[in-house]
Scaffold this motif. Structure first.
Motif, PDB file in Angstrom:
ATOM      1  N   THR A   2       1.084  -1.151   0.073  1.00 24.63           N
ATOM      2  CA  THR A   2      -0.061  -0.040   0.247  1.00 24.63           C
ATOM      3  C   THR A   2       0.728   1.410   0.006  1.00 24.63           C
ATOM      4  N   ARG A   3       0.570   2.360  -0.667  1.00 24.09           N
ATOM      5  CA  ARG A   3       1.251   3.401  -0.901  1.00 24.09           C
ATOM      6  C   ARG A   3       0.477   4.434   0.317  1.00 24.09           C
ATOM      7  N   TYR A   4       1.634   4.941   1.051  1.00 18.82           N
ATOM      8  CA  TYR A   4       1.210   5.873   2.195  1.00 18.82           C
ATOM      9  C   TYR A   4       1.699   7.145   1.912  1.00 18.82           C
ATOM     10  N   ASP A  22       5.933   3.072  -0.225  1.00 15.45           N
ATOM     11  CA  ASP A  22       4.959   1.729  -0.201  1.00 15.45           C
ATOM     12  C   ASP A  22       5.464   1.105   0.969  1.00 15.45           C
ATOM     13  N   ASP A  25       2.639  -3.177   5.455  1.00 15.81           N
ATOM     14  CA  ASP A  25       1.422  -3.054   6.516  1.00 15.81           C
ATOM     15  C   ASP A  25       1.369  -1.701   7.306  1.00 15.81           C
ATOM     16  N   THR A  59      -3.949   6.990   2.545  1.00 18.29           N
ATOM     17  CA  THR A  59      -3.783   6.114   1.222  1.00 18.29           C
ATOM     18  C   THR A  59      -4.747   6.538   0.359  1.00 18.29           C
ATOM     19  N   SER A  60      -4.858   6.001  -0.542  1.00 19.27           N
ATOM     20  CA  SER A  60      -5.841   6.503  -1.979  1.00 19.27           C
ATOM     21  C   SER A  60      -7.310   6.518  -1.280  1.00 19.27           C
ATOM     22  N   ARG A  61      -7.536   5.780  -0.097  1.00 18.13           N
ATOM     23  CA  ARG A  61      -9.009   5.998   0.524  1.00 18.13           C
ATOM     24  C   ARG A  61      -9.312   7.124   1.474  1.00 18.13           C
ATOM     25  N   THR A  64      -5.732   7.748   7.094  1.00 21.01           N
ATOM     26  CA  THR A  64      -5.517   6.449   7.830  1.00 21.01           C
ATOM     27  C   THR A  64      -5.457   6.605   9.444  1.00 21.01           C
TER      28      THR A  64
END
Length: 76
Positions: A2-4, A22, A25, A59-61, A64
């Motif tokens: 996952t890209r942060y 990237d 976790d 993230t893309s969402r 976080t």
């Protein structure tokens, strides 16, 4: 992976992370945020001024989690 992205806020100014990193976790992203905040804290401590620091990790969402640190000199 996952890209942060680690967006930094310093006293109301936003410094967006356009590249990100990237990680496998979220624990690894939390460690990176803690190390980055520690580096920023050292710079602020050397400058000797009051400051609020926040790193919003997203993230893309979306965001976080966030980590924050406030420096305030006590006057007596």
């Amino acid at each position: 992976m996952t890209r942060y992205f680690f967006d930094i806020r310093k006293d109301g100014y936003l410094i967006p992370d356009e590249e990100g990193l990237d990680f496998n976790d979220i624990r690894s992203a939390k460690l990176e945020a803690a190390h980055t905040l520690a580096d920023l804290a050292r710079d602020v401590a050397r400058a000797g001024k009051d400051e609020d620091l926040t790193i919003d990790v997203r993230t893309s969402r979306g965001v976080t989690f966030s980590v924050s640190l406030t420096f305030r000199q006590q006057t007596h």
